[in-house]
Write a protein that holds these residues in place. Structure first.
Motif, PDB file in Angstrom:
ATOM      1  N   ASP A 148      15.334 -14.628   9.488  1.00 46.18           N
ATOM      2  CA  ASP A 148      14.381 -15.358   9.894  1.00 46.18           C
ATOM      3  C   ASP A 148      14.070 -16.729   9.210  1.00 46.18           C
ATOM      4  OD1 ASP A 148      13.401 -14.870   6.975  1.00 46.18           O
ATOM      5  OD2 ASP A 148      12.385 -13.927   7.864  1.00 46.18           O
ATOM      6  N   GLY A 149      14.816 -17.142   7.823  1.00 48.65           N
ATOM      7  CA  GLY A 149      15.191 -18.552   7.292  1.00 48.65           C
ATOM      8  C   GLY A 149      14.437 -18.461   6.000  1.00 48.65           C
ATOM      9  N   SER A 150      14.150 -17.206   6.095  1.00 47.32           N
ATOM     10  CA  SER A 150      12.857 -16.714   4.138  1.00 47.32           C
ATOM     11  C   SER A 150      14.513 -16.743   3.378  1.00 47.32           C
ATOM     12  CB  SER A 150      12.126 -16.096   4.315  1.00 47.32           C
ATOM     13  OG  SER A 150      12.471 -14.468   4.624  1.00 47.32           O
ATOM     14  N   GLU A 151      14.244 -16.526   1.947  1.00 48.76           N
ATOM     15  CA  GLU A 151      14.497 -16.195   0.699  1.00 48.76           C
ATOM     16  C   GLU A 151      14.142 -15.610   0.265  1.00 48.76           C
ATOM     17  OE1 GLU A 151      17.546 -19.939   0.571  1.00 48.76           O
ATOM     18  OE2 GLU A 151      16.388 -19.852  -2.129  1.00 48.76           O
ATOM     19  N   PHE A 152      15.555 -14.179  -0.166  1.00 48.35           N
ATOM     20  CA  PHE A 152      14.733 -13.854  -1.642  1.00 48.35           C
ATOM     21  C   PHE A 152      15.977 -13.913  -3.103  1.00 48.35           C
ATOM     22  CE2 PHE A 152      15.494 -10.167  -4.133  1.00 48.35           C
ATOM     23  CZ  PHE A 152      14.212  -9.942  -4.397  1.00 48.35           C
ATOM     24  N   THR A 153      14.878 -14.584  -3.922  1.00 50.47           N
ATOM     25  CA  THR A 153      16.101 -14.571  -5.483  1.00 50.47           C
ATOM     26  C   THR A 153      16.271 -13.542  -6.245  1.00 50.47           C
ATOM     27  OG1 THR A 153      15.293 -16.919  -4.598  1.00 50.47           O
ATOM     28  CG2 THR A 153      16.430 -16.304  -7.187  1.00 50.47           C
ATOM     29  N   ASP A 154      17.431 -13.195  -7.025  1.00 52.43           N
ATOM     30  CA  ASP A 154      17.299 -12.147  -7.692  1.00 52.43           C
ATOM     31  C   ASP A 154      18.077 -12.674  -9.211  1.00 52.43           C
ATOM     32  OD1 ASP A 154      17.616  -9.477  -8.860  1.00 52.43           O
ATOM     33  OD2 ASP A 154      18.824  -9.263  -8.047  1.00 52.43           O
ATOM     34  N   THR A 155      18.026 -11.989  -9.883  1.00 57.36           N
ATOM     35  CA  THR A 155      18.344 -12.327 -11.203  1.00 57.36           C
ATOM     36  C   THR A 155      19.189 -11.939 -11.903  1.00 57.36           C
ATOM     37  OG1 THR A 155      16.794 -14.194 -12.340  1.00 57.36           O
ATOM     38  CG2 THR A 155      18.321 -13.268 -13.782  1.00 57.36           C
ATOM     39  N   VAL A 156      20.693 -11.780 -12.441  1.00 54.22           N
ATOM     40  CA  VAL A 156      22.172 -10.708 -12.614  1.00 54.22           C
ATOM     41  C   VAL A 156      22.131 -11.096 -13.877  1.00 54.22           C
ATOM     42  CG1 VAL A 156      23.774  -9.646 -12.425  1.00 54.22           C
ATOM     43  CG2 VAL A 156      21.860 -10.334  -9.735  1.00 54.22           C
ATOM     44  N   ASN A 165      20.842  -2.577  -0.456  1.00 55.38           N
ATOM     45  CA  ASN A 165      22.292  -3.085   0.010  1.00 55.38           C
ATOM     46  C   ASN A 165      22.957  -4.317  -0.780  1.00 55.38           C
ATOM     47  OD1 ASN A 165      25.251  -1.254   1.345  1.00 55.38           O
ATOM     48  ND2 ASN A 165      24.748  -3.967   1.681  1.00 55.38           N
ATOM     49  N   ASP A 166      23.147  -4.867  -0.421  1.00 54.06           N
ATOM     50  CA  ASP A 166      22.776  -6.601  -1.090  1.00 54.06           C
ATOM     51  C   ASP A 166      23.047  -7.307  -1.810  1.00 54.06           C
ATOM     52  OD1 ASP A 166      23.818  -7.277   1.934  1.00 54.06           O
ATOM     53  OD2 ASP A 166      22.455  -9.326   2.366  1.00 54.06           O
ATOM     54  N   ARG A 167      22.167  -6.253  -3.156  1.00 56.19           N
ATOM     55  CA  ARG A 167      21.599  -6.386  -4.217  1.00 56.19           C
ATOM     56  C   ARG A 167      22.480  -5.561  -4.569  1.00 56.19           C
ATOM     57  NH1 ARG A 167      15.486  -6.046  -5.668  1.00 56.19           N
ATOM     58  NH2 ARG A 167      16.473  -6.752  -7.211  1.00 56.19           N
ATOM     59  N   ARG A 168      22.383  -4.509  -4.337  1.00 47.05           N
ATOM     60  CA  ARG A 168      23.504  -3.202  -4.678  1.00 47.05           C
ATOM     61  C   ARG A 168      24.824  -3.818  -5.239  1.00 47.05           C
ATOM     62  NH1 ARG A 168      25.062   1.588  -6.988  1.00 47.05           N
ATOM     63  NH2 ARG A 168      26.799   2.334  -6.524  1.00 47.05           N
ATOM     64  N   MET A 169      25.477  -4.704  -3.501  1.00 44.19           N
ATOM     65  CA  MET A 169      26.838  -5.429  -4.109  1.00 44.19           C
ATOM     66  C   MET A 169      26.937  -6.086  -5.214  1.00 44.19           C
ATOM     67  SD  MET A 169      28.957  -4.293  -1.922  1.00 44.19           S
ATOM     68  CE  MET A 169      28.403  -1.958  -2.008  1.00 44.19           C
ATOM     69  N   ARG A 170      26.339  -7.195  -4.896  1.00 45.96           N
ATOM     70  CA  ARG A 170      25.865  -8.509  -6.465  1.00 45.96           C
ATOM     71  C   ARG A 170      25.820  -7.974  -7.419  1.00 45.96           C
ATOM     72  NH1 ARG A 170      23.432 -14.058  -3.059  1.00 45.96           N
ATOM     73  NH2 ARG A 170      23.454 -13.067  -1.214  1.00 45.96           N
ATOM     74  N   ARG A 171      24.774  -7.692  -7.220  1.00 48.56           N
ATOM     75  CA  ARG A 171      25.048  -6.650  -8.727  1.00 48.56           C
ATOM     76  C   ARG A 171      26.321  -5.568  -9.433  1.00 48.56           C
ATOM     77  NH1 ARG A 171      19.607  -5.995 -11.798  1.00 48.56           N
ATOM     78  NH2 ARG A 171      18.440  -7.285 -10.411  1.00 48.56           N
ATOM     79  N   LEU A 172      27.012  -5.468  -8.503  1.00 52.10           N
ATOM     80  CA  LEU A 172      27.812  -4.376  -9.178  1.00 52.10           C
ATOM     81  C   LEU A 172      28.619  -5.110  -9.413  1.00 52.10           C
ATOM     82  CD1 LEU A 172      28.862  -1.545  -9.555  1.00 52.10           C
ATOM     83  CD2 LEU A 172      29.832  -1.540  -7.394  1.00 52.10           C
ATOM     84  N   GLY A 173      28.611  -6.706  -8.898  1.00 60.48           N
ATOM     85  CA  GLY A 173      30.332  -7.322  -9.178  1.00 60.48           C
ATOM     86  C   GLY A 173      30.797  -7.890  -8.746  1.00 60.48           C
ATOM     87  N   MET A 174      31.218  -7.390  -6.983  1.00 61.56           N
ATOM     88  CA  MET A 174      31.876  -7.240  -6.353  1.00 61.56           C
ATOM     89  C   MET A 174      32.510  -8.728  -6.204  1.00 61.56           C
ATOM     90  SD  MET A 174      32.364  -4.589  -4.515  1.00 61.56           S
ATOM     91  CE  MET A 174      32.804  -4.544  -2.879  1.00 61.56           C
ATOM     92  N   ILE A 209      31.449  -9.570   4.902  1.00 58.09           N
ATOM     93  CA  ILE A 209      29.189 -10.021   4.621  1.00 58.09           C
ATOM     94  C   ILE A 209      29.029  -8.972   3.581  1.00 58.09           C
ATOM     95  CG2 ILE A 209      27.616 -10.463   5.967  1.00 58.09           C
ATOM     96  CD1 ILE A 209      29.301 -12.417   8.413  1.00 58.09           C
ATOM     97  N   ALA A 210      29.004  -7.873   4.698  1.00 57.60           N
ATOM     98  CA  ALA A 210      28.570  -6.593   3.627  1.00 57.60           C
ATOM     99  C   ALA A 210      29.174  -6.353   2.087  1.00 57.60           C
ATOM    100  CB  ALA A 210      29.230  -5.106   4.049  1.00 57.60           C
ATOM    101  N   ALA A 211      30.028  -6.767   1.919  1.00 57.58           N
ATOM    102  CA  ALA A 211      30.932  -7.084   0.708  1.00 57.58           C
ATOM    103  C   ALA A 211      30.949  -8.355  -0.613  1.00 57.58           C
ATOM    104  CB  ALA A 211      32.501  -7.163   0.509  1.00 57.58           C
ATOM    105  N   SER A 212      29.775  -9.003  -0.265  1.00 56.89           N
ATOM    106  CA  SER A 212      29.740 -10.083  -0.718  1.00 56.89           C
ATOM    107  C   SER A 212      27.960 -10.053  -0.687  1.00 56.89           C
ATOM    108  CB  SER A 212      29.773 -11.117  -0.008  1.00 56.89           C
ATOM    109  OG  SER A 212      29.617 -11.525   1.358  1.00 56.89           O
ATOM    110  N   GLY A 213      27.273  -8.692  -0.212  1.00 57.35           N
ATOM    111  CA  GLY A 213      26.017  -9.170  -0.374  1.00 57.35           C
ATOM    112  C   GLY A 213      25.563 -10.298   0.659  1.00 57.35           C
ATOM    113  N   ARG A 214      26.005 -10.179   1.669  1.00 56.42           N
ATOM    114  CA  ARG A 214      25.126 -10.842   2.841  1.00 56.42           C
ATOM    115  C   ARG A 214      24.676 -10.589   4.687  1.00 56.42           C
ATOM    116  NH1 ARG A 214      29.033 -15.256   3.775  1.00 56.42           N
ATOM    117  NH2 ARG A 214      27.317 -16.012   5.154  1.00 56.42           N
ATOM    118  N   ILE A 219      21.649 -16.710 -10.614  1.00 57.89           N
ATOM    119  CA  ILE A 219      20.699 -16.395  -9.916  1.00 57.89           C
ATOM    120  C   ILE A 219      21.697 -16.533  -8.528  1.00 57.89           C
ATOM    121  CG2 ILE A 219      19.313 -17.845  -8.671  1.00 57.89           C
ATOM    122  CD1 ILE A 219      18.866 -17.326 -11.839  1.00 57.89           C
ATOM    123  N   GLU A 220      20.785 -15.044  -7.993  1.00 57.96           N
ATOM    124  CA  GLU A 220      21.649 -14.550  -6.593  1.00 57.96           C
ATOM    125  C   GLU A 220      20.751 -15.262  -5.254  1.00 57.96           C
ATOM    126  OE1 GLU A 220      24.348 -13.739  -6.206  1.00 57.96           O
ATOM    127  OE2 GLU A 220      25.124 -13.416  -7.831  1.00 57.96           O
TER     128      GLU A 220
END
Length: 827
Positions: free
Chosen positions: A403-411, A133-142, A112-117, A396-397
């Motif tokens: 709590d059910g909310s969501e954050f969206t990022d573009t890589v 941490n999650d954003r770094r994992m996904r942006r790094l390309g894990m 879960i940590a590796a996949s940015g979750r 789109i990540e």
């Protein structure tokens, strides 16, 4: 352990968790919603069910959809399983089942940590730490790298079959897991395990690559380059320290490559551009912790009393509970292998079989580089490359919160790799907000590291070993090897970019493909040594070879552990496994041997108070050993840190960003060579300080801290260093703190505060293998089990267990405490 002590341990566990309940409300600001109270304390399903009696039985006879033949698992008195299977697939099914049974939460949490979750189970965290941490994992390309590696693994039929069998074993356990049996961490965080998949195994292996990837200080070094001349920079940051004892002995002759490579014609103006301050990244975070590493060595038959090799390995990693490793034996009709496995992956990572043994250390090579790219607008849809706008691939990540909310990022993905840093994510201020840095990392390349370990498990000779390690790409590792036939070897293995001198040490221009990696060093040209005349091989994260090696060796290397290992092995003869145990636990500080006499000799003792002289006299009488009950190691470390601050702080504080400080080994060499070294003088004072002035002031400043430590009862080395083993959730009741250990940085026994030997193994390759090992944890990941931290005290005391490579005919041995049988349905 007597039954009364075991009972008290379980009571303490339950009471500690009760206290934890009170803390949950406080922790919920970091861990999201607290679990429902009634559910958590339910006698039928709550945390009470996680307390295991000392006499818990693990025996059973299960009819399992997933094995072809009856598979027997014999647990010894340390809860080490010995799997006896008729097929390899059945063995890996059993291994997956055991990993899930004893380490399910740990292996899933790490993926879960590796996949940015992490935000899904912990929330965004204090100051959005988990989200960052999650954003770094996904942006790094894990995730990107894991998917590419999984494709490569499943293209190999054997690997695909092994992954499927292992996955089926994990999922069989999950499918039959009752709510009362859920690991305590699921109950604390109020979530449930997911179904396992080969993709999760690929993620776990990629996470290990992330943890072990070498130098990742390109940004900090770019800052340093902006403030120093070329001469100054190379003086402060040499690739190889004069005290280094390389993995491949100095003077080794290497074959020259058929061609040479040179930097692009624009490198002087666009890349090197020494001592300028107009494009400095705005680093605000401190550099990563130093002093991490591992040891391995093999004493050949000419060095041992038996005439047979002895292989030793102790990978140094984070000290966590549950432990990174899970001890296991796997036996099929074709092979029997024993060692440390990685929960979440099939096979044994470090170990031995009936013919060979192997161990690994980190190569510390730089295989992750940054490229500065320019986007045409904030949408990042195009970037400038080779004189034209090139389309970026946008991903789109979405990050789900607890709590059910969501954050969206573009890589944005570019020719070089994913853009890790840009105007929406700067790594908590690591780079300026106007910098776009794409990360190019060998972990992005398709690879099948799993096949290396599967093949090593079955290896019978040097040729098998060499064939196996060729599948290993990232992270670069030093694979030590020994066989019962007497062969010893060490190969530095990985997919290493072939770089021109200093390529990738700094941020590279991303508008020109001429700065890309052009090729890779041929595998046959990787540094290696086989049956050397000196009678041993070794590695300890030091530079792999001297300047005669024809390829650039950029990286972040240790100096003194490798030096001390080689010095000891050079003079040893007639060694035994007991000698090797003492050597793995050796606390001699070769760096202190080099530094302390010089520092004392340049101290103005007349300026010291009587109390300060007591500290100095302790150093004068020191034998340079970092023993747990000594005060001298504390005095030396505190003094040297004070000296480093006084030498570097004035100059480095002038820089608008943070640069990585020169290594301690480099500083002492510079001071010994040149008593008028320009950095000695404090540029913030009108007078010109001498070497003796600065060393004396550093000592007096350190003495203030030392007096405070003495007053607090923390002057002895073990109390000052304060080694601990932290639960992965950093929850104190589930951790072990304040261990009484020696060791430290620059010492073979590299035990630091939360870092150290994660698995110590010694294998004597006699006709009947004689092996010893230990790790800082226990076989069961359940904190309510005696087996959770069973080995920690012995590990801290430098003790070992004799490893039992069980034979099938020994099923009635008194060491067998439980028997679990997995049978096909209706068998």
């Amino acid at each position: 352990m007597n039954s009364r002590f075991g009972y008290m341990k379980i009571v303490y566990f339950l009471l500690s968790l009760s206290v934890t309940l009170i803390l949950i409300v406080l922790l919920s600001s970091g861990f999201g919603k607290a679990p429902p109270f009634g559910k958590f304390v339910s006698p039928q399903h709550g945390f009470w069910q996680n307390a295991e009696p000392l006499n818990k039985k693990y025996s059973g006879d299960l009819n399992v959809q997933g094995v072809d033949r009856a598979t027997h698992i014999y647990f010894d008195d340390r809860l080490v399983p010995h799997i006896f299977a008729q097929t390899e697939s059945d063995a890996y099914f059993a291994q997956g089942y055991l990993h899930a049974k004893f380490r399910l939460w740990q292996m899933e949490f790490q993926t879960i940590a590796a996949s940015g979750r992490l935000t899904e189970i912990l929330g965004p965290g204090p100051d959005s730490a988990f989200l960052n941490n999650d954003r770094r994992m996904r942006r790094l390309g894990m995730v990107y790298g894991a998917k590419r590696s999984l494709t490569e693994m499943e293209a190999d039929e054997e690997s695909k079959k092994n992954l499927a069998a292992y996955t089926n074993g994990v999922n069989y356990y999950i499918e039959h897991l009752s709510e009362s049996e859920l690991p305590i961490e699921y109950k604390l965080l109020n979530y449930y395990p997911e179904k396992w998949s080969p993709y999760k195994t690929a993620l776990l292996l990629k996470y290990l690559s992330y943890d072990l990837t070498g130098s990742e200080s390109d940004i900090e070094h770019t800052n340093a380059k902006a403030h120093f001349t070329e001469e100054e920079y190379k003086l402060l940051y040499p690739i190889m320290n004069e005290a280094s004892s390389p993995v491949i002995p100095k003077g080794t002759i290497f074959r020259a490559p058929p061609d040479s490579i040179a930097p692009p014609s624009t490198a002087d103006s666009l890349y090197f551009h020494w001592k300028h301050a107009d494009t400095v990244p705005n680093v605000v975070e401190p550099p990563a912790e130093k002093g991490k590493g591992s040891n391995n060595w093999v004493a050949g038959g000419s060095k041992t009393y038996s005439g047979r090799p002895i292989l030793c390995n102790d990978p140094h990693l984070g000290l966590n509970l549950p432990s990174l490793w899970y001890e296991i034996q796997i036996s099929t009709p074709d092979y029997s292998v024993y060692g440390a496995s990685l929960p979440g992956a099939p096979a044994i990572i470090v170990g031995f079989n009936d013919f060979v043994a192997w161990g690994v250390t980190n190569a510390a090579r730089d295989v992750l580089d940054y490229y500065q790219v320019t986007f045409n607008d904030n949408n990042k849809s195009e970037y400038w490359l080779n004189g034209e706008w090139k389309k970026a691939e946008l991903t789109i990540e979405k990050y789900k919160m607890k709590d059910g909310s969501e954050f969206t990022d573009t890589v944005a993905y570019t020719e070089f790799g994913p853009v890790l840093y840009d105007n929406s994510y700067n790594g908590k201020g690591r780079v300026a907000s106007n910098m776009n840095l794409a990360a190019k990392w060998t972990a992005h390349l398709p690879s099948n590291e799993l096949k290396t370990f599967v093949e090593l498990n079955k290896a019978r000779n040097y040729e098998d070993y060499l064939k196996a390690i060729r599948y290993f790409s990232c992270p670069g590792q030093n694979f030590a090897f020994a066989s019962k036939s007497g062969t010893i070897a060490l190969w530095q293995q990985g997919k290493f970019p072939r770089k021109w001198n200093m390529q990738g040490d700094f941020i590279m221009p991303g508008a020109d493909t001429s700065y890309r990696w052009q090729s890779f060093i041929p595998q046959s040209e990787n540094p290696h040594i086989v049956n050397p005349e000196r009678g041993f091989v070794s590695s300890a994260n030091q530079v792999p070879a001297d300047t005669s090696y024809p390829y650039y060796l950029g990286g972040d290397y240790d100096v003194y552990r490798g030096l001390q290992i080689n010095r000891m092995l050079e003079i040893m003869s007639g060694v035994s496994p007991e000698d090797m145990q003492q050597m793995q636990n050796d606390n001699y500080n070769a760096f202190a041997e080099n530094a302390v006499p010089f520092m004392i000799g340049n101290t103005k003792e007349i300026l010291l108070t009587p109390d300060e002289k007591v500290f100095l006299d302790s150093l004068r009488d020191w034998n340079f050993r970092n023993e747990n009950n000594f005060t001298a190691p504390t005095i030396f470390v505190t003094w040297f840190e004070s000296l480093e601050e006084m030498i570097w702080k004035d100059e480095f504080d002038k820089q608008p960003g943070t640069s990585v400080l020169p290594e301690s080994a480099t500083l002492i060499e510079l001071l010994k060579k040149d008593s008028a070294f320009s950095f000695i003088d404090d540029i913030n004072t009108p007078e010109k300080e001498s070497l003796a002035d600065v060393i004396t002031r550093a000592f007096k400043k350190a003495a203030i801290k030392l007096a405070a430590a003495k007053q607090e009862g923390r002057l002895t080395w073990s109390k000052f260093k304060d080694t601990g083993i932290r639960h992965l959730l950093r929850m104190e009741p589930l951790s072990r703190f304040h261990l009484n250990t020696g060791g430290g940085r620059n010492v073979i026994n590299a035990t630091q505060q939360f870092w150290g030997p994660s698995w110590k193994m010694i294998v004597h390759l006699t006709d009947t293998t004689e092996a010893y090992g230990i790790y800082p944890g226990g076989q069961n990941g359940n904190p309510g089990s005696y087996h959770y931290d069973e080995f920690v005290t012995n590990w801290a005391e430098g003790k070992y267990y004799k490893l039992w490579q069980m034979r099938g005919e020994e099923s009635g041995d008194r060491r067998v405490k439980h028997v679990l049988k997995l049978s096909p349905p209706f068998n």
